[in-house]
Design a protein around this motif. Structure first.
Motif, mmCIF file in Angstrom:
data_model
loop_
_atom_site.group_PDB
_atom_site.id
_atom_site.type_symbol
_atom_site.label_atom_id
_atom_site.label_comp_id
_atom_site.label_asym_id
_atom_site.label_seq_id
_atom_site.Cartn_x
_atom_site.Cartn_y
_atom_site.Cartn_z
ATOM 1 N N TRP A 246 0.829 -1.204 0.000
ATOM 2 C CA TRP A 246 0.000 0.000 0.000
ATOM 3 C C TRP A 246 0.865 1.255 0.000
ATOM 4 C CZ3 TRP A 246 -4.673 -0.610 -1.615
ATOM 5 C CH2 TRP A 246 -5.389 -1.769 -1.326
ATOM 6 N N ASN A 251 -0.233 2.546 -5.067
ATOM 7 C CA ASN A 251 -1.623 2.997 -5.175
ATOM 8 C C ASN A 251 -1.841 3.815 -6.446
ATOM 9 O OD1 ASN A 251 -1.909 1.814 -2.687
ATOM 10 N ND2 ASN A 251 -1.982 3.729 -1.548
ATOM 11 N N LEU A 254 -2.641 1.413 -9.055
ATOM 12 C CA LEU A 254 -3.881 0.682 -8.808
ATOM 13 C C LEU A 254 -5.103 1.515 -9.171
ATOM 14 C CD1 LEU A 254 -5.364 -1.802 -7.645
ATOM 15 C CD2 LEU A 254 -5.213 -0.710 -5.387
ATOM 16 N N LEU A 258 -8.298 0.344 -11.535
ATOM 17 C CA LEU A 258 -9.677 0.170 -11.083
ATOM 18 C C LEU A 258 -10.656 0.887 -12.002
ATOM 19 C CD1 LEU A 258 -9.080 0.651 -7.246
ATOM 20 C CD2 LEU A 258 -9.810 -1.476 -8.345
ATOM 21 N N VAL A 366 -14.148 2.132 -4.628
ATOM 22 C CA VAL A 366 -12.877 1.560 -4.169
ATOM 23 C C VAL A 366 -11.729 2.478 -4.553
ATOM 24 C CG1 VAL A 366 -11.272 -0.363 -4.428
ATOM 25 C CG2 VAL A 366 -13.707 -0.813 -4.215
ATOM 26 N N THR A 369 -11.609 5.458 -2.221
ATOM 27 C CA THR A 369 -11.045 5.169 -0.898
ATOM 28 C C THR A 369 -9.521 5.074 -0.954
ATOM 29 O OG1 THR A 369 -11.263 2.767 -1.192
ATOM 30 C CG2 THR A 369 -13.114 3.918 -0.196
ATOM 31 N N VAL A 370 -9.003 4.486 -2.016
ATOM 32 C CA VAL A 370 -7.548 4.413 -2.176
ATOM 33 C C VAL A 370 -6.977 5.811 -2.398
ATOM 34 C CG1 VAL A 370 -5.667 3.495 -3.595
ATOM 35 C CG2 VAL A 370 -7.651 2.057 -3.077
ATOM 36 N N PHE A 395 -6.452 0.723 4.550
ATOM 37 C CA PHE A 395 -6.781 0.193 3.232
ATOM 38 C C PHE A 395 -7.459 -1.169 3.326
ATOM 39 C CE2 PHE A 395 -3.262 3.145 2.238
ATOM 40 C CZ PHE A 395 -3.907 3.931 1.288
ATOM 41 N N ASN A 396 -6.949 -2.041 4.186
ATOM 42 C CA ASN A 396 -7.543 -3.373 4.304
ATOM 43 C C ASN A 396 -8.956 -3.318 4.873
ATOM 44 O OD1 ASN A 396 -5.209 -4.557 3.295
ATOM 45 N ND2 ASN A 396 -4.334 -4.909 5.314
ATOM 46 N N PHE A 399 -10.912 -1.814 1.750
ATOM 47 C CA PHE A 399 -10.744 -2.484 0.461
ATOM 48 C C PHE A 399 -11.398 -3.863 0.458
ATOM 49 C CE2 PHE A 399 -8.341 -4.789 -2.817
ATOM 50 C CZ PHE A 399 -8.359 -3.864 -3.857
ATOM 51 N N LEU A 402 -15.404 -3.783 0.426
ATOM 52 C CA LEU A 402 -15.900 -3.219 -0.828
ATOM 53 C C LEU A 402 -15.675 -4.168 -1.996
ATOM 54 C CD1 LEU A 402 -14.748 0.511 -0.452
ATOM 55 C CD2 LEU A 402 -17.092 -0.365 -0.358
ATOM 56 N N MET A 403 -14.501 -4.780 -2.042
ATOM 57 C CA MET A 403 -14.225 -5.730 -3.122
ATOM 58 C C MET A 403 -15.061 -7.004 -2.960
ATOM 59 S SD MET A 403 -12.216 -4.251 -5.212
ATOM 60 C CE MET A 403 -11.559 -5.539 -6.269
#
Length: 674
Positions: A246, A251, A254, A258, A366, A369-370, A395-396, A399, A402-403
């Motif tokens: 992270w 990020n 990422l 997404l 998502v 949030t990142v 993040f965990n 993440f 949501l995922m």
């Protein structure tokens, strides 16, 4: 021309490329607006010329590295006479200036590919796309020439020796990771260009979505591969044994992935059903804007990371201005055009369109949030409100749930129908997959670890759910076609690309779940002849010797790994000292396999000739990257669907649409996310 003048030739080539990019940005666009065919035709030769001259510039910088031309400041800062030749070549993009030149070259290559493979587009549409790409090229070429010139000289006192490439970058990972990542980053500029061109022309129809889809799929595939390669590189090179930290720069890659995933699916629905047009355009703008944001984070000096290139605020201001112009201009154009874009197609909330929309929204949430976790500390610091660190717990915590919601709808997508799905029909198609997923997911923690683990249950249940619903969809499609080669081929490359994308996601989820919950690690003090036991494996340190490399020296240990009386492997981890920079690095040694890795890294020397040694057992860690490769293959396969090779009609106002049978066979995208 003497060899000493070659860097000047590279610099001059960049100036010529900028001039051509300016013509490319202005003349074809004016030609399209004024309906002047001659002006529109300027775009292609300008793109080709720009690609040629940027290629010349990149070659000249590479030649300076290979020949140890330390009169070039960038070469002197990132190379050394003792540096192996493969690393001299990859050192071209090992620092800020060269990596930005690689970025510009890849942008020119994408533009060249568009002119080469999009000749069937209406001439005015191609002219607008090329012009938008020219505007992006102008911004980045200006950035290179004004703030990041890789050909700046150190004259007249030329250093005898260079500073050497950062030891972290002296690895095969540098050769493959940045080019793949940049291919993805920059590739979204093509999707952005198509979206802006469609807004300018007012031609936001199914034809536009079809033209844009293959380019978006290829860019997404390269970005997926780039992220997977970066994770793999960090895993074995940093010596910690982790695969995702992270880190803000991680990020940064990422976030566009997404949004790019959402964009691919939204384009599919726009092409198939003519809906989500406004949303699709916004996603195209967001995907490229997030790529620019990643560039800003890496090169502005606003953060400290092992991945960051530069710490010069002036460069950050330039990219921030470019980002503001891109986003601001795009949103102004969108605000002017969006009210005129209306979809007449209707669908219910129990339909494939609705499930795809929910998944798109979840992907954007998502991403948000990142983004918040990445830039919030930077904003506080900039406002003088203190320094905070946002790490894995944040993040965990967001993440994972949501995922998980996203994964549920990934399974519902293939089971649903366009326009409307009866609730009873949907339940009939998914209940068995759901039951098997829950039962098997609940049993696997006991099989793997001997006790209950909620995270393993959740991860494995969702992976099975996605996989089983996808297999059910394949079975339904082949029910009347037959389980033979002809039947399989009739579904089309786009459909099979989607299947590979979803299967790749399943493989990655399995890898993430198991390695995160069942990794074993042990830190031990070891002398030659000592042994440590971890699980069913025994690690024996048999020897420590001094070894010399081309530009480093190292203490290398020999560690034998036993499983009972069976010798499993012999590993040779090292503690290296790079002589030019006097920098110490850990070189881990790994016995890898499909179902587990045994990972050994040397720590610091201890009293009495002992060493600190870390040993780790990582189950299914390779599945992380295997899944990434499978997703990449899926994206590329979908991009080369034969439907995209159809020639688009050039007559004004005519759109090319797939035949009813083609759409029925390929199904565009029947899942909800990759």
């Amino acid at each position: 021309m003497t060899e000493l003048m070659l860097p000047e030739l590279g610099h001059y080539a960049l100036i010529l490329a900028l001039v051509m990019a300016l013509v490319q940005a202005v003349v074809p666009l004016l030609g399209a607006q004024l309906k002047m065919t001659g002006w529109m035709s300027y775009g292609t030769p300008m793109v080709w010329g720009q690609f040629f001259f940027v290629s010349v510039s990149l070659f000249m910088l590479g030649y300076a590295f290979v020949t140890d031309d330390f009169s070039v400041a960038y070469v002197a800062s990132n190379s050394n006479t003792q540096l192996p030749t493969p690393y001299k070549i990859s050192a071209v993009w090992g620092g800020h200036e060269g990596s930005l030149l690689l970025w510009v070259w890849i942008l020119a290559a994408w533009s060249f590919a568009v002119t080469l493979f999009s000749r069937s587009l209406p001439e005015d549409m191609l002219a607008r796309v090329v012009a938008v790409l020219g505007m992006v090229s102008v911004g980045f070429l200006s950035f290179v020439l004004h703030t990041s010139n890789p050909f700046n000289r150190i004259l007249p006192q030329i250093p005898r020796e260079g500073s050497d490439l950062n030891p972290l970058l002296q690895d095969f990972g540098l050769i493959v990771h940045p080019p793949m990542l940049y291919m993805g980053y920059v590739g979204f500029s093509v999707a952005f260009a198509f979206a802006i061109a469609a807004l300018i022309s007012g031609r936001l129809d199914t034809a536009w979505a079809r033209w844009s889809r293959p380019w978006t799929s290829v860019a997404w595939a390269f970005l997926t591969l780039g992220i997977a390669l970066g994770s793999w590189w960090a895993y074995y090179e940093l010596g910690w044994g982790g695969w995702w930290f992270w880190d803000p720069v991680e990020n940064a890659s990422l976030m566009p992935w997404l949004v790019g995933t959402a964009l691919m699916h939204s384009l599919a629905v726009t092409e198939k059903r003519g809906v989500f047009k406004n949303w699709t355009v916004l996603l195209a703008i967001f995907a490229f804007s997030l790529s620019l944001l990643g560039t800003f984070l890496v090169r502005s000096g606003v953060l400290t990371s092992v991945h960051a290139f530069a710490t010069d605020p002036e460069r950050g201001y330039y990219i921030l201005a470019l980002l503001a112009i891109t986003i601001g201009g795009s949103f102004v154009l969108y605000a002017l055009r969006a009210p005129d874009i209306k979809a007449k197609v209707r669908f219910t909330w129990m339909s494939r369109e609705a499930f795809l929309l929910v998944n798109n929204i979840m992907l954007v949430i998502v991403m948000a949030t990142v983004l918040l976790g990445t830039i919030y500390p930077l904003i506080l610091d900039a406002l003088g409100l203190g320094k905070i660190s946002v790490g894995p717990p944040y993040f965990n915590a967001l993440f994972v749930p949501l995922m998980s919601i996203l994964a549920v709808f990934m399974g519902l997508g293939p089971a649903s129908r366009w326009k409307n799905t009866e609730r009873s029909t949907l339940i009939k198609r998914v209940w068995l997959s759901a039951a098997i997923s829950v039962v098997a997911g609940a049993a696997l923690p006991f099989i793997m670890g001997g006790k209950w683990n909620g995270y393993v249950f959740l991860g494995m249940m969702l992976a099975l759910w996605i996989f089983l619903t996808q297999m059910r969809d394949i079975a339904d499609k082949l029910k009347h076609k037959g389980w033979n080669v002809k039947g399989l081929m009739s579904l089309g490359r786009s459909y099979w690309g989607m299947v590979l994308g979803h299967v790749g996601a399943v493989i990655t989820v399995v890898g993430m779940t198991l390695v995160a919950n069942y990794t074993q690690e042990l830190d031990a003090r070891m002398l030659p002849g000592s042994k440590v036991t971890m699980g069913e494996f025994q690690f024996e340190l048999t020897d420590i010797r001094h070894v010399d490399g081309p530009n480093w020296t190292a203490e290398q240990s020999e560690i034998r790994i036993w499983e009972g009386d069976k010798l499993v492997s012999v590993l040779y981890p090292q503690k290296r000292r790079y002589t030019a920079r006097n920098q110490v690095m850990t070189e881990a040694s790994i016995d890898w396999g499909l179902f587990r890795d045994l990972y050994v890294a040397m720590g610091e020397p201890l009293e009495g000739g002992a060493w600190a040694v870390r040993v780790q057992h990582k189950p299914f860690v390779r599945w992380l990257w295997i899944g990434g490769v499978v997703m990449t293959l899926g994206g590329l396969l979908a991009a080369f669907d034969k439907r995209y090779r159809q020639k688009a009609m050039r007559q004004a106002g005519v759109t090319v649409q797939a035949t009813e049978s083609e759409n029925k066979d390929t199904g565009a995208v029947t899942g909800a996310s990759a």
